[in-house]
Design a protein around this motif. Structure first.
Motif, mmCIF file in Angstrom:
data_model
loop_
_atom_site.group_PDB
_atom_site.id
_atom_site.type_symbol
_atom_site.label_atom_id
_atom_site.label_comp_id
_atom_site.label_asym_id
_atom_site.label_seq_id
_atom_site.Cartn_x
_atom_site.Cartn_y
_atom_site.Cartn_z
ATOM 1 N N LEU A 255 1.445 33.122 -7.196
ATOM 2 C CA LEU A 255 1.662 33.637 -5.905
ATOM 3 C C LEU A 255 3.021 34.392 -5.806
ATOM 4 O O LEU A 255 3.344 35.514 -5.629
ATOM 5 C CB LEU A 255 1.493 33.060 -4.555
ATOM 6 C CG LEU A 255 1.520 33.401 -3.164
ATOM 7 C CD1 LEU A 255 0.545 34.444 -3.258
ATOM 8 C CD2 LEU A 255 1.477 32.181 -2.452
ATOM 9 N N TYR A 256 4.192 33.659 -6.077
ATOM 10 C CA TYR A 256 5.436 34.036 -6.079
ATOM 11 C C TYR A 256 6.303 32.900 -6.836
ATOM 12 O O TYR A 256 6.015 31.920 -7.033
ATOM 13 C CB TYR A 256 6.064 34.153 -4.657
ATOM 14 C CG TYR A 256 6.112 32.697 -3.811
ATOM 15 C CD1 TYR A 256 7.124 31.979 -3.943
ATOM 16 C CD2 TYR A 256 4.966 32.570 -3.053
ATOM 17 C CE1 TYR A 256 7.326 30.883 -3.272
ATOM 18 C CE2 TYR A 256 5.032 31.115 -2.561
ATOM 19 C CZ TYR A 256 6.450 30.283 -2.441
ATOM 20 O OH TYR A 256 6.175 28.947 -1.730
ATOM 21 N N THR A 257 7.415 33.367 -7.310
ATOM 22 C CA THR A 257 8.418 32.749 -8.133
ATOM 23 C C THR A 257 9.533 32.200 -7.515
ATOM 24 O O THR A 257 10.323 31.432 -7.913
ATOM 25 C CB THR A 257 8.515 33.369 -9.784
ATOM 26 O OG1 THR A 257 9.290 34.667 -9.239
ATOM 27 C CG2 THR A 257 7.372 33.586 -10.555
ATOM 28 N N ALA A 258 9.899 32.915 -6.562
ATOM 29 C CA ALA A 258 11.233 32.745 -5.710
ATOM 30 C C ALA A 258 11.168 32.985 -4.386
ATOM 31 O O ALA A 258 10.198 33.844 -3.766
ATOM 32 C CB ALA A 258 12.456 33.443 -6.480
ATOM 33 N N PHE B 252 9.405 36.670 -0.244
ATOM 34 C CA PHE B 252 8.687 35.861 -1.448
ATOM 35 C C PHE B 252 8.572 36.840 -2.581
ATOM 36 O O PHE B 252 8.205 38.194 -2.389
ATOM 37 C CB PHE B 252 7.248 35.491 -1.203
ATOM 38 C CG PHE B 252 7.308 34.447 -0.167
ATOM 39 C CD1 PHE B 252 7.485 33.075 -0.354
ATOM 40 C CD2 PHE B 252 7.105 34.638 1.227
ATOM 41 C CE1 PHE B 252 7.520 32.056 0.624
ATOM 42 C CE2 PHE B 252 7.297 33.822 2.475
ATOM 43 C CZ PHE B 252 7.379 32.519 2.156
ATOM 44 N N LYS B 253 9.097 36.558 -3.888
ATOM 45 C CA LYS B 253 9.539 37.473 -4.600
ATOM 46 C C LYS B 253 8.556 37.008 -6.073
ATOM 47 O O LYS B 253 8.536 35.734 -6.328
ATOM 48 C CB LYS B 253 10.933 37.747 -5.044
ATOM 49 C CG LYS B 253 11.958 37.940 -4.010
ATOM 50 C CD LYS B 253 13.436 38.251 -4.473
ATOM 51 C CE LYS B 253 14.185 38.472 -3.246
ATOM 52 N NZ LYS B 253 15.673 38.832 -3.706
ATOM 53 N N GLY B 254 8.265 37.992 -6.879
ATOM 54 C CA GLY B 254 8.040 37.835 -8.111
ATOM 55 C C GLY B 254 8.684 38.564 -9.224
ATOM 56 O O GLY B 254 9.802 38.737 -8.993
ATOM 57 N N ALA B 255 8.167 38.372 -10.247
ATOM 58 C CA ALA B 255 8.770 38.838 -11.671
ATOM 59 C C ALA B 255 9.285 40.383 -11.627
ATOM 60 O O ALA B 255 10.454 40.781 -11.853
ATOM 61 C CB ALA B 255 8.143 38.720 -12.865
ATOM 62 N N GLU B 256 8.448 41.111 -10.739
ATOM 63 C CA GLU B 256 8.855 42.704 -10.577
ATOM 64 C C GLU B 256 9.268 42.989 -9.054
ATOM 65 O O GLU B 256 9.301 44.035 -8.828
ATOM 66 C CB GLU B 256 7.199 43.193 -10.823
ATOM 67 C CG GLU B 256 6.933 43.111 -12.206
ATOM 68 C CD GLU B 256 5.516 44.017 -12.189
ATOM 69 O OE1 GLU B 256 4.931 44.496 -11.457
ATOM 70 O OE2 GLU B 256 4.883 43.736 -13.512
ATOM 71 N N GLY B 257 9.664 41.841 -8.449
ATOM 72 C CA GLY B 257 10.232 42.143 -7.033
ATOM 73 C C GLY B 257 9.597 41.695 -5.902
ATOM 74 O O GLY B 257 8.592 40.635 -6.136
#
Length: 206
Positions: free
Chosen positions: A73-76, A90-95
């Motif tokens: 779902l999200y990494t940060a 909420f952020k993932g690897a691509e933004g």
């Protein structure tokens, strides 16, 4: 004697070539079978936004209980603020993937999508940000609602507790005139295939 050796050598070459061709064919079949198996592996399911949640994040949840990351779902996450609310991006690897709004009670009040990772599950199939707005217009029971003050505001589309709006970059001049006046909502006839979804949320960010 030389003639016998010549024919024996030729027979050896013929057998060797036939064996090589058979191996090449077997390798080709193996590659095709592997590709078929890869194609048959189901794709990783995308997160789904509903009126109540997205993945493991829920409307009404305390902002203090939001995990730092949820796999898939999200990494940060990043805390911030807008003019009307406290925000969590909420952020993932691509933004950036989605954003949550807290209007002052320390809980998540609204969730809005930012990118294309999460989608909406509709009767005709999944869709999300950047897909054709016709997906919204075809939702059974979808309704329009004006949001604004006096003559300043815009029309939104509501379905199953979710809010939708077209992307500003894809609307025509005629649609723009209809979209930002409160007298009458745009009709499906005002949209063409180039208009895409620009906003999806459980509510408005203000």
């Amino acid at each position: 004697m030389k003639t016998g050796l010549f024919y024996a050598f030729g027979a050896f070459l013929l057998v060797s070539c036939s064996g090589s061709q058979g191996k090449g064919s077997a390798d080709s079949d193996s590659i095709e079978e592997t590709a078929s198996l890869v194609d048959s592996i189901p794709a990783e399911p995308r997160p789904v936004l509903t009126k109540d949640s997205i993945g493991g994040i829920f409307i009404g949840e305390s902002v203090n209980d939001v995990p730092d990351a949820i796999e898939g779902l999200y990494t940060a996450k990043e805390n911030g603020a807008s003019p009307d609310a406290v925000t969590i991006v909420f952020k993932g690897a691509e933004g950036e993937r989605f954003i949550a709004y807290d209007f002052g009670e320390g809980k998540i009040d609204v969730i809005n999508l930012i990118d294309t990772v999460a989608q909406v599950k509709a009767p005709r199939g999944m869709f999300g940000i950047g897909d054709k707005f016709s997906n919204v217009l075809q939702l059974p029971g979808v309704e329009t609602e004006w949001s604004g003050y006096d003559n300043s505001g815009t029309w939104y589309w509501k379905w199953e507790g979710l809010w939708f709006a077209p992307s500003q970059e894809t609307i025509s001049e005629n649609l723009s005139r209809r979209l930002y006046q409160p007298i009458q909502a745009p009709t499906p006839a005002d949209f063409d295939d180039s208009v895409t979804v620009g906003f999806i949320g459980t509510g408005l960010p203000f």
